[in-house]
Design an enzyme around this catalytic site. Sequence first.
Site, PDB file in Angstrom:
ATOM      1  N   LYS A 113      30.989 -41.414 -29.926  1.00 23.03           N
ATOM      2  CA  LYS A 113      30.330 -40.006 -29.365  1.00 23.03           C
ATOM      3  C   LYS A 113      28.873 -40.448 -29.255  1.00 23.03           C
ATOM      4  O   LYS A 113      28.414 -40.966 -30.339  1.00 23.03           O
ATOM      5  CB  LYS A 113      30.739 -38.805 -30.187  1.00 23.03           C
ATOM      6  CG  LYS A 113      32.279 -38.343 -30.183  1.00 23.03           C
ATOM      7  CD  LYS A 113      32.598 -37.456 -29.038  1.00 23.03           C
ATOM      8  CE  LYS A 113      34.002 -37.258 -28.860  1.00 23.03           C
ATOM      9  NZ  LYS A 113      34.528 -36.357 -29.854  1.00 23.03           N
ATOM     10  N   HIS A 153      22.283 -33.931 -34.578  1.00 23.51           N
ATOM     11  CA  HIS A 153      22.552 -34.844 -35.699  1.00 23.51           C
ATOM     12  C   HIS A 153      21.184 -35.148 -36.769  1.00 23.51           C
ATOM     13  O   HIS A 153      21.293 -35.349 -37.828  1.00 23.51           O
ATOM     14  CB  HIS A 153      22.891 -36.168 -35.272  1.00 23.51           C
ATOM     15  CG  HIS A 153      24.467 -36.062 -34.905  1.00 23.51           C
ATOM     16  ND1 HIS A 153      24.906 -36.683 -33.473  1.00 23.51           N
ATOM     17  CD2 HIS A 153      25.526 -35.737 -35.388  1.00 23.51           C
ATOM     18  CE1 HIS A 153      25.994 -36.408 -33.350  1.00 23.51           C
ATOM     19  NE2 HIS A 153      26.699 -35.801 -34.345  1.00 23.51           N
ATOM     20  N   HIS A 209      23.116 -37.366 -30.950  1.00 17.87           N
ATOM     21  CA  HIS A 209      22.342 -36.542 -30.356  1.00 17.87           C
ATOM     22  C   HIS A 209      21.381 -35.869 -31.333  1.00 17.87           C
ATOM     23  O   HIS A 209      21.369 -35.820 -32.533  1.00 17.87           O
ATOM     24  CB  HIS A 209      23.196 -35.469 -29.400  1.00 17.87           C
ATOM     25  CG  HIS A 209      24.115 -34.726 -30.221  1.00 17.87           C
ATOM     26  ND1 HIS A 209      23.568 -33.484 -30.864  1.00 17.87           N
ATOM     27  CD2 HIS A 209      25.369 -34.598 -30.332  1.00 17.87           C
ATOM     28  CE1 HIS A 209      24.732 -33.182 -31.406  1.00 17.87           C
ATOM     29  NE2 HIS A 209      25.647 -33.645 -31.283  1.00 17.87           N
TER      30      HIS A 209
END
Length: 563
Positions: free
Chosen positions: A124, A130, A127
């Site tokens: 994933k 995070h 982004h």
Amino acid sequence: MDYKKIVAELIKTHVDMDIEVIEKLIEIPPKPEMGDYAFPCFQLSKVMRKAPNMIAEELKGAMSIEGFEKIENLGPYLNFFVDKGIFAKNAIETVIKEGNNYGASNVGEGKTVCVEYSSPNIAKPFHVGHLFTTAIGNSLYKMFQKEGYNTVGINHLGDWGTQFGKLISAYNRWVDEEALEKAPIDELLRIYVKFHKEAEKDPSLDDEARLNFKKLEDGDEEATALWKRFRDLSLKEFERVYDILGVKFDSLAGEAFYNDKMDIVVDELREKGLLVESNGAQVVMLEDYNMPPCIVLKADGASIYATRDLAAAMYRKKTYDFYKSVYVVGTPQALHFKQVFKVLELADHEWAKDCVHVGFGLVKFADRKLSTRNGEVVLLDDLLRESIEKTLEVINEKNPELENKEEVAKKIGVGAVIFTYLKNSREKDIVFDWKEILSFDGETGPYVQYSYARGNSILNRAGNCSGNVDYSKLSSKEEFELVKTLANFNNQITLALDKLEPSILTRYVIEVAKSFNKFYNAHSVLNLEDDELKATRLNLVKATLQVIKNGLELLGIDVVEKM
Ligand code: ARG
């Protein structure tokens, strides 16, 4: 020595109280007219059965004021006005002597703290959200270390779950190997999204994915090899970002690590009579605590996210025997952690009380001009890159001759982003606005960095100064305010750790920079006839830079010597 200790020791010679208790009671008065330290006499009043005002007055009469400008009593408080010269000498010499170590303590000696942070999901995008957990966790980790704790930084990777069954199916059908090598997460995301679209048309795909996950759980060689490849490729991309940020971990034990550690947990809960069946699933009922049940095994017998967290908590206790175990995870997961900690408590693990969830808000953007490669999410990598580029533009404009421009732009640009994340109390959302973040004035990373570089240039220009240092010369309001701020570093670290709130330290670093600029704008350092005053002020500058450097370091930000 720390002046607060001096005050505490003086009080100790007159009252029957432990020095630690006295130190805890000592306050910093809100206004300078009220002195530099205040000791409230309420607690003494209970023991001595006397009005606190009276105690304060008696103590004042009994104390010798050596080392102080004066000691007064204001109602129930005993107020200490320090001797500014002695105070400044103590504070500045301590900073200079301890150097990079200034701010360190040993309160955590012999205790271990686990700090879990970052924990992105494999395959994933990594982004901008995070960075919240990554920056907060990294800073808490460093602060615990500074206070003498053994620290274990854990990246609890999201590397397990039914989505890996889907990924395997998607991989077998649609992967573009070349794209996978070039930009692994983009490609994994592409085929994962495609899987969901296709499965809507053809539900048999979901069955296949379930089968693939089952294979993975059973240790099938091919499925495991693919899973490992997805994990390695994703990690490589994450590592690149961690490198830019200067973030490290001691353990990458993610969710998959607990696969073989869950059975005992389930057995234990069953033995302790905590598991009940609910719609085929095995759950721990938590209605007495106003929470929905914690699902431990799904109806098909599979473990879930919470099961892995129960296993992880027990593993961490067994392995590290932590004094505290901190989880830096977004506030939307608050209930999940409350459930997990409650289940641990119900299973008689008294250490459940030492597990703490540290939540945080969301990241929003004031202008959506940021390039988004992946639909809605903004990749952290892109954000950092953009910040570095924009900083480089400013440097090219303002100081094109600067050496190591790229290096400087990287430190300032990345620092500016981290600073923004750590500036406000963590539960607050942040609104990202480039103009504000990269501004050289205002409460920003570049402002603090610029103050540091400015101070550094003063020291460089000063060369050798032969005057004798005389701290009694630092008597102006601006000088004393700065000195007092520098002396307050340890307190702020302790406070930040008490609240698990790095923003307390960020605000403090801003305070130091502001206080320094006020001093520098009001007083000359280099153009002075008085050599002693010059030498003394230079030491004040030196100490200030050290504190800014140590403070930024605890936030995970590097200083630059020139900019
Ligand atoms: N990987 C999860 C996510 O991205 C966060 C993991 C949080 N940590 C934990 N121990 N559950 O949502």
